[in-house]
Design a protein around this motif. Structure first.
Motif, PDB file in Angstrom:
ATOM      1  N   ARG A   1     -10.537 -96.262   6.216  1.00 16.14           N
ATOM      2  CA  ARG A   1     -11.379 -95.236   6.847  1.00 16.14           C
ATOM      3  C   ARG A   1     -12.253 -95.851   7.927  1.00 16.14           C
ATOM      4  NH1 ARG A   1     -12.161 -93.858   1.406  1.00 16.14           N
ATOM      5  NH2 ARG A   1     -14.298 -94.614   1.524  1.00 16.14           N
ATOM      6  N   GLY A   2     -12.815 -97.017   7.640  1.00 14.88           N
ATOM      7  CA  GLY A   2     -13.652 -97.704   8.626  1.00 14.88           C
ATOM      8  C   GLY A   2     -12.869 -98.137   9.844  1.00 14.88           C
ATOM      9  N   ARG A   3     -11.670 -98.675   9.625  1.00 13.73           N
ATOM     10  CA  ARG A   3     -10.842 -99.128  10.746  1.00 13.73           C
ATOM     11  C   ARG A   3     -10.433 -97.958  11.630  1.00 13.73           C
ATOM     12  NH1 ARG A   3      -8.205-103.901  12.265  1.00 13.73           N
ATOM     13  NH2 ARG A   3     -10.015-104.709  11.195  1.00 13.73           N
ATOM     14  N   LEU A   4     -10.056 -96.844  11.023  1.00 12.56           N
ATOM     15  CA  LEU A   4      -9.660 -95.666  11.799  1.00 12.56           C
ATOM     16  C   LEU A   4     -10.844 -95.125  12.599  1.00 12.56           C
ATOM     17  CD1 LEU A   4      -7.407 -93.838   9.183  1.00 12.56           C
ATOM     18  CD2 LEU A   4      -6.676 -95.295  11.090  1.00 12.56           C
ATOM     19  N   ALA A   5     -12.025 -95.078  11.984  1.00 13.45           N
ATOM     20  CA  ALA A   5     -13.230 -94.615  12.689  1.00 13.45           C
ATOM     21  C   ALA A   5     -13.536 -95.534  13.865  1.00 13.45           C
ATOM     22  CB  ALA A   5     -14.413 -94.551  11.731  1.00 13.45           C
ATOM     23  N   GLU A   6     -13.357 -96.835  13.668  1.00 14.50           N
ATOM     24  CA  GLU A   6     -13.581 -97.804  14.742  1.00 14.50           C
ATOM     25  C   GLU A   6     -12.614 -97.572  15.906  1.00 14.50           C
ATOM     26  OE1 GLU A   6     -12.186-102.327  15.155  1.00 14.50           O
ATOM     27  OE2 GLU A   6     -13.618-101.996  13.526  1.00 14.50           O
ATOM     28  N   ARG A   7     -11.361 -97.326  15.601  1.00 11.40           N
ATOM     29  CA  ARG A   7     -10.370 -97.084  16.654  1.00 11.40           C
ATOM     30  C   ARG A   7     -10.690 -95.812  17.432  1.00 11.40           C
ATOM     31  NH1 ARG A   7      -9.414-101.865  17.339  1.00 11.40           N
ATOM     32  NH2 ARG A   7      -8.091-102.914  15.855  1.00 11.40           N
ATOM     33  N   VAL A   8     -11.068 -94.755  16.737  1.00 14.93           N
ATOM     34  CA  VAL A   8     -11.419 -93.497  17.406  1.00 14.93           C
ATOM     35  C   VAL A   8     -12.661 -93.702  18.270  1.00 14.93           C
ATOM     36  CG1 VAL A   8     -12.219 -91.126  17.035  1.00 14.93           C
ATOM     37  CG2 VAL A   8     -10.281 -92.014  15.716  1.00 14.93           C
ATOM     38  N   ALA A   9     -13.654 -94.420  17.769  1.00 18.86           N
ATOM     39  CA  ALA A   9     -14.876 -94.680  18.544  1.00 18.86           C
ATOM     40  C   ALA A   9     -14.554 -95.464  19.815  1.00 18.86           C
ATOM     41  CB  ALA A   9     -15.892 -95.441  17.695  1.00 18.86           C
ATOM     42  N   ARG A  10     -13.669 -96.433  19.727  1.00 20.10           N
ATOM     43  CA  ARG A  10     -13.279 -97.197  20.927  1.00 20.10           C
ATOM     44  C   ARG A  10     -12.596 -96.313  21.959  1.00 20.10           C
ATOM     45  NH1 ARG A  10     -11.139-103.222  19.464  1.00 20.10           N
ATOM     46  NH2 ARG A  10     -13.044-103.931  18.446  1.00 20.10           N
ATOM     47  N   LEU A  11     -11.761 -95.387  21.500  1.00 16.69           N
ATOM     48  CA  LEU A  11     -11.096 -94.474  22.432  1.00 16.69           C
ATOM     49  C   LEU A  11     -12.122 -93.575  23.122  1.00 16.69           C
ATOM     50  CD1 LEU A  11      -7.978 -93.527  20.305  1.00 16.69           C
ATOM     51  CD2 LEU A  11      -7.980 -94.830  22.454  1.00 16.69           C
ATOM     52  N   ILE A  12     -13.094 -93.077  22.359  1.00 15.14           N
ATOM     53  CA  ILE A  12     -14.142 -92.231  22.939  1.00 15.14           C
ATOM     54  C   ILE A  12     -14.944 -93.029  23.960  1.00 15.14           C
ATOM     55  CG2 ILE A  12     -16.290 -91.011  22.421  1.00 15.14           C
ATOM     56  CD1 ILE A  12     -14.937 -90.181  19.731  1.00 15.14           C
TER      57      ILE A  12
END
Length: 100
Positions: A15-26
């Motif tokens: 969950r943390g890794r996915l949130a990190e990836r989405v935040a980087r895209l934003i």
């Protein structure tokens, strides 16, 4: 559009890794929630084909040698974001909720 529903609950790490990836895209100016295009991004670090990084587990970093299975996975992080990566057998069991 079809949405895949996980059959298992994701671990805190995933969950943390996915949130990190989405935040980087934003942060890079991409909208992970609306639009016609699918964004495919690596789950972990990437490496040139055949290098140690290319055959290392995205969760624990363990090198998976030729002849051993590096389990390739895809996880939908947001409506338009698909993360792809590889896990060693031990980490795959953790992410699948298997008993060791």
């Amino acid at each position: 559009m079809t949405t895949n529903t996980p059959l298992i609950e994701l671990t805190a790490w995933m969950r943390g890794r996915l949130a990190e990836r989405v935040a980087r895209l934003i942060d890079a100016g991409h909208d992970p929630h609306t639009g016609p295009d699918l964004i495919i991004t690596p789950l972990g670090t990437t490496g040139e084909p055949g290098t140690r990084a290319d055959r290392s587990c995205d969760r624990c970093g363990r090198f998976v040698s030729q002849g051993c299975i590096l389990y390739m996975i895809t996880v939908q992080a947001a409506p338009r974001v698909l993360c792809v990566g590889g896990l060693c057998g031990a980490c795959r069991r953790l992410e699948d909720g298997w008993q060791a």
